[in-house]
Scaffold this active site. Structure first.
Site, PDB file in Angstrom:
ATOM      1  CG  ASP A  31      -1.997   0.987   1.223  1.00 27.97           C
ATOM      2  OD1 ASP A  31      -1.679   2.181   1.158  1.00 27.97           O
ATOM      3  OD2 ASP A  31      -3.168   0.599   1.266  1.00 27.97           O
TER       4      ASP A  31
ATOM      5  CG  ASN B 193      -5.154  11.013  -4.712  1.00 28.84           C
ATOM      6  OD1 ASN B 193      -4.641  11.090  -5.833  1.00 28.84           O
ATOM      7  ND2 ASN B 193      -5.663   9.881  -4.241  1.00 28.84           N
TER       8      ASN B 193
ATOM      9  CG  HIS C  74      -8.272  12.610  -7.283  1.00 29.43           C
ATOM     10  ND1 HIS C  74      -8.240  11.525  -6.434  1.00 29.43           N
ATOM     11  CD2 HIS C  74      -8.963  13.576  -6.627  1.00 29.43           C
ATOM     12  CE1 HIS C  74      -8.888  11.810  -5.314  1.00 29.43           C
ATOM     13  NE2 HIS C  74      -9.341  13.051  -5.408  1.00 29.43           N
TER      14      HIS C  74
ATOM     15  CD  GLU D 191      -4.513   3.956  -1.092  1.00 26.78           C
ATOM     16  OE1 GLU D 191      -4.548   4.306   0.081  1.00 26.78           O
ATOM     17  OE2 GLU D 191      -5.489   4.042  -1.865  1.00 26.78           O
TER      18      GLU D 191
END
Length: 365
Positions: free
Chosen positions: A237, A245, A250, A280
């Protein structure tokens, strides 16, 4: 006579179209495939039966000569499937011809097709290298028609009749070859589109990795595959991805995800076993590696991400890290438990400060 020729031609085109459809359906629904023995036998059987049906709708000539379009099925086989299917079909069809009568015409036809079975595959390869499929089909058709005309000449010794039959059969069969090739190409195009849609359904549109649905299918197969002795999940992750973001947008977040996907495909022992399973979150499946090697792969991925400068759309670079959970199993391939263990290891890696690998085996749990 003309009515009979017309009806038999329609019947021949219909039979050839049906055979083309069946043959394309027998192809495995895969992008890359190898025909097995069973599939080859089915193709030879269907093609031989097709050639016999075409003989039944032939134009009967003097001295028991039968004019039909059985050679078209041989051309299709040679071009699309090669000599391993075409040659046996030609010999089987030649034997089936004797069911309609053993005479000088059938013996000559069998001998002619035996010779063509040796020549046409070689000729097809040479022509295919230089011309498109329609030109190749028409030229191969001309070879068959010319051979048939020569056969008729030495049977009738009538030059005018032979020339008339040659040009009539050439014109008719060339038209049929083009029609059947168009039909076959249309089937192949539909087949290719089907494979494209299948592939798209497996893929994550953003990263080009396989998606979570394909991941679930894969681990279910691994669970029952006794040839796979050890397996592991590497779950990772991106640390503080929300901050990326929020601060860069984004679009840049997506740009970063694509770059990370490239790293994973390069560093994975098998780039076909890399999946995006969440926003993610990514997962790799490792098969038949020792626990030490699994740890090395996980640590190498973590280090590669940490040292890489990830580009933004404006050309600037940022650094980021990943937390990695490694769950391995050498005996008990309960993939659901393995997945939960990998998720817990990932959670522990984040809680212990991020940018690290936490690993565990099901046998020590």
């Amino acid at each position: 006579m003309l009515t009979s020729i017309f009806l038999n031609t329609i019947a021949n085109v219909s039979i050839l179209s049906m055979a083309s459809y069946i043959l394309v359906k027998l192809i495995p629904k895969k992008r890359h495939y190898t025909l097995g023995l069973k599939q080859k036998l089915w193709m030879i059987g269907v093609s031989s039966a097709t050639s016999f049906l075409l003989m039944l709708f032939s134009v009967d000539m003097p001295q028991d000569v039968k004019l039909d379009l059985r050679h078209v099925i041989f051309i299709l086989l040679v071009y699309y499937f090669g000599s391993s299917i075409a040659v046996p079909t030609i010999f089987v069809a030649s034997l089936l011809r004797f069911l309609l009568g053993v005479n000088s015409a059938s013996i000559r036809a069998a001998a002619m097709y035996a010779v063509l079975a040796l020549i046409v595959p070689i000729l097809s390869k040479k022509l295919t290298a230089r011309f498109n499929q329609y030109a190749v089909m028409v030229m191969l058709n001309m070879v068959f028609v010319l051979a048939s005309a020569l056969n008729l000449y030495f049977l009738y010794y009538d030059r005018a009749a032979t020339i008339a039959i040659f040009f009539s059969l050439l014109l008719l069969s060339s038209g049929v070859v083009i029609i059947v090739t168009l039909f076959t190409e249309d089937l192949r195009k539909s087949f290719s589109l089907y494979l494209d849609e299948q592939e798209h359904a497996k893929m994550d549109f953003l990263t080009g990795l396989y998606n979570v649905r394909e991941f679930n299918k894969k681990w279910q197969k691994i669970q029952i595959d006794k040839s796979i002795k050890t397996t592991a999940f590497i779950m990772l992750d991106i640390d503080h991805f929300k901050w990326i973001n929020d601060n860069y947008g984004h679009a840049n977040g997506n740009f970063v995800l694509r770059q990370l996907a490239t790293i994973l495909k390069i560093e994975a022992p098998d780039n076909e076993l890399v999946y995006r399973i969440g926003g993610e979150e990514f997962c790799l499946i490792l098969n038949d590696l020792s626990y030490t090697d699994q740890q090395k792969v996980a640590e190498q991925i973590r280090a590669k991400v940490a040292e890489k400068e990830f580009l933004l759309e404006n050309g600037n670079g940022i650094q980021l890290t990943v937390s990695v959970g490694l769950a391995a199993s050498a005996q008990n391939k309960d993939m659901k438990k393995l997945f939960r263990l990998a998720d817990r290891c990932l959670y522990d890696a984040k809680n212990q400060g991020r940018n690290q690998v936490v690993g565990s085996t099901m046998e020590t749990e």
